[in-house]
Design an enzyme around this catalytic site. Sequence first.
Site, PDB file in Angstrom:
ATOM      1  N   CYS A 166      10.943   8.776 -28.523  1.00  0.00           N
ATOM      2  CA  CYS A 166       9.854   9.613 -29.137  1.00  0.00           C
ATOM      3  C   CYS A 166       9.074  10.281 -27.982  1.00  0.00           C
ATOM      4  O   CYS A 166       8.469  11.196 -28.348  1.00  0.00           O
ATOM      5  CB  CYS A 166       9.057   8.827 -30.057  1.00  0.00           C
ATOM      6  N   HIS A 302      -0.843   9.849 -30.194  1.00  0.00           N
ATOM      7  CA  HIS A 302       1.075   9.772 -30.807  1.00  0.00           C
ATOM      8  C   HIS A 302       0.609   9.478 -32.259  1.00  0.00           C
ATOM      9  O   HIS A 302       1.685  10.157 -33.240  1.00  0.00           O
ATOM     10  CB  HIS A 302       1.277   8.375 -30.340  1.00  0.00           C
ATOM     11  N   HIS A 342       6.750  12.756 -37.946  1.00  0.00           N
ATOM     12  CA  HIS A 342       7.402  12.198 -36.995  1.00  0.00           C
ATOM     13  C   HIS A 342       8.726  12.906 -36.572  1.00  0.00           C
ATOM     14  O   HIS A 342       9.830  12.752 -37.064  1.00  0.00           O
ATOM     15  CB  HIS A 342       7.355  10.922 -36.804  1.00  0.00           C
TER      16      HIS A 342
END
Length: 961
Positions: A166, A302, A342
């Site tokens: 990620c 994040h 996400h």
Amino acid sequence: MSANHQIALVGMACRFPGAQDIDTYWHNLINGVESLAALDKRPEEAGYIPVAAPLTQDIARFDAGFFGLSARDAALMDPQQRLFLECAWHALESAGVTPGKLTDTALFAGCSSSEYLRQCANDARFRDLAPSAFEQQITNDKDYLSSRIAWHLGLEGQAVNVQAACATSLVAVAEAVYALRSGRCRLAMAGACTLRFPQDEGYVSQQGMVFSTDGHCRPFSAEASGTVFGSGVGVVVMKRLEDALADGDEVIAVIEGVAVNNDGADKVSFTTTSLSGQQRLLREALTDAAMTPTSLRAIEAHGTGTLAGDPIEFSALESVFREYTDKTQFCTLGAVKANVGHLETAAGMAGFIKAALQIKYGWLTPQINVETLNPTVGWQGSPFEIIKTAEPWPEEDARRAIGVSAFGIGGTNAHVILSRPAKGENAKTAAIQRSLFSRVIPVSARSESALYRLLGYYKKMPVSHKGGSLAWSAQTGRMPMRYRCTLTPGSDGTLEIHDTITDIGRGRLNVVFQFPGQGSQFIGMARELMNDDPVFNQRLQHKIAVLREHVQLDITAMFDSAGDADLLNNTALTQPTLVAVEIALAELLMHYGVMPDMVIGHSVGEIAAAWAAGAFDSEQAVIFAAKRGALMAGLDSGRMLAVELSEAECQCWLSSDVALAAVNSDNSCVLSGSHTAIADCEKRIRRAGIRCKGLPVSHAFHSSMMEPVLASLRDCVPDIISSDRVQPVRFISALRAQEISDLHQLDADYWSNHARNAVHYHQALQQIPERGKTLFIEVGPGSTLTSLVTQLRQSHAKTTTVRTLRRRDDVQSEGALWVQALQKIWRAGVDILWARLWDQPGQRIALPLYPFDPEYWWMGDRILPKPSSTKTEPPSTSKLDPLAVRINQIWLDITGAAALSMHQDFYDAGGHSLMALRLLAVLEKQFGVAVSMSDFLQQPTPSGIQRCLQNSGVVEQNLTH
């Protein structure tokens, strides 16, 4: 901090849930839009959540033809690579960078593992294509993402894959920054892509796991229960700040600091995150930026919305901030995952672009999906606040930076700090730039439909930009393509199409320079262009100085529009002046990228043509013209008469005193002789009802009246400087009416005969092939030669004519005609070096992005429905012989699309070397004939393959099996 430390963000493009472009993405962010999709289908499965975060576009569609991909490659290629390719093109367009040959450009990129071929493996189309394991690998493995993009966009610097889960896209940004700072490249691209299959499928959630239980991602909220995964691609373009400012780029934001690290073993498990790892990361980024937390206006976290992850991230931020300051609630905390989900490898890019947009527009976007703050986080007295409505960010605010975080499962962490450009950093590019072309907006596309869509976007733009910034940006920031037109601002301020839209086709354009002869000149010619174009002025002044130094001749009076018209009768002045102007104008055209393939000259214009072909240098040419003109000026004066007669019809009017001087067309010739002889001839011709006109010349050129100086003229001819190599520019002789390939033939005999004998211009023009596209440019004053070409080739649709300097009776100014000429030359297919037409770089502004022409390229029936029709069916073969039918079937199997004709080029169909090897292998297997690559390349078409097989002598036998 070194001068190279600060990095400018100069371009960006994205495809995120709910947004196909940057503008829509910003609209959604500033208005607090959640771009997740509620699905209709609800499988009866415990914990199933009917929510997804798909892209709004049809991921099965892609403009394969734009990137030169074959149907086979387009169908097999991972859609992640296809999406990234289009997005990377748009990012370069956003930065005003033209793809093609970017010698000093690096790319750092990553994508998720490809699911495409695995889900398509049982499809009939996949079985028909039967790709080898290697072919599947290079079209789908993520190892080939960066090299694929570099191949199609012409990136010649480092092309490196980045994989950090990620954190991938933010690590890619950091790597690009490091490469720029170290001088490994001058331009760097960074990005990442994730594409989930299927797009419209929900997920199964379990309490306490990473997936949200209610279909919403709620970072830092008391209701947070996890995240929603989605698809996205984002690409950004960067330069060193000093380079961006020197290039006149718009600096969107400045990257001040970056940091990348790993948690290492200091955590509970591989999939958890580490407080100490994040703390070290933030300290490193702040140190790299030479900043303290008080410089930060916002942190783009994040922020996955998980019960464990958010509190750890908050604690890391707060503890590091408290090492520097006790201030409270001065920094906004947000996370874009609430808006778009996400996006895995592209997650950091979504946050990075959000931060850049907040800097660009001076607004902070609201954080959605936060009704109540997470009670396990110590908000009270912390440095952070959550804003639920958009807030302005005043320019005078000392807090000028935003930090962006991304953490990858496994422990790789990245943080980037972006700041506002210093006030006035872009101001120096706003000064008005000097250019004749500040109103010329070239627009082009690879298809006619795309061009019309693009024109529609342009016409919606305001045109009141200072210093021609719209023209500068369009001229220097877009790749010229097949369908072309130019726009200019109309009287009402709207953009209008200038002249016509042209299709330059696929074949090569032949450019012919035509140099006019004596009689086209006039007092004051080229004066305006000397004032308007400093390059032309410098080139012409050099010729003037050469003549003054070497032959003591001053021709400056010829450029004074108020000068004495009697100077035109002095051939000692007119010949060198005309040649000097023509050579300077040809040099100007070449300087702007217009290079001739062939040259031809009329009378004295042939001296300029010989220079352009490489026989003389420019100094030799103008000195020769001056000596030639001086010799002829000492002769008795004479006259020349243009007559509306063919060469054959002229014969009865010729005598010892009247010569045929030029054959210009089927019914246009020039007679030359003494005043008395031509006057008598003119009377008789007029009495016969034949149209004629005296020419403005002082002597009877190309007649017996030239003979007294021919011996002296031979002594003036310069030595040929051309080597024995093949000449890059072909010389068409109007004296011999043929091409002269050996320039050593342009010797003393040639130029002696040239002064005495007739100019066969009409026949010489016929030596220029009519096949293909040809652009004739008249390099000098007037339009005589342009008219001759138009008369000769008026039925030839692929011929374009352009004149570059006005006639003496033109109402149009030289500057206006020059602007018109270069536009027409560009529309004909010559790629003008527009930037050279400006005295300094203009101000870069955003232009409409290219509107791709996507087509359906997908194999998996279970993923998406097939289109109602496809373009992969072979055409009717009823008229083809059995061999041609089989060749066409093999062509379809190999390329993925039927041949458009028996003469379609294999490489025009998107073929490449590996595909060619596969084709030859199939031919050998089916026909028992080993066709060599060299034989195939001689004619890489279905008909060429048929010829190779027939030459083998075993084809007919094999066809019976």
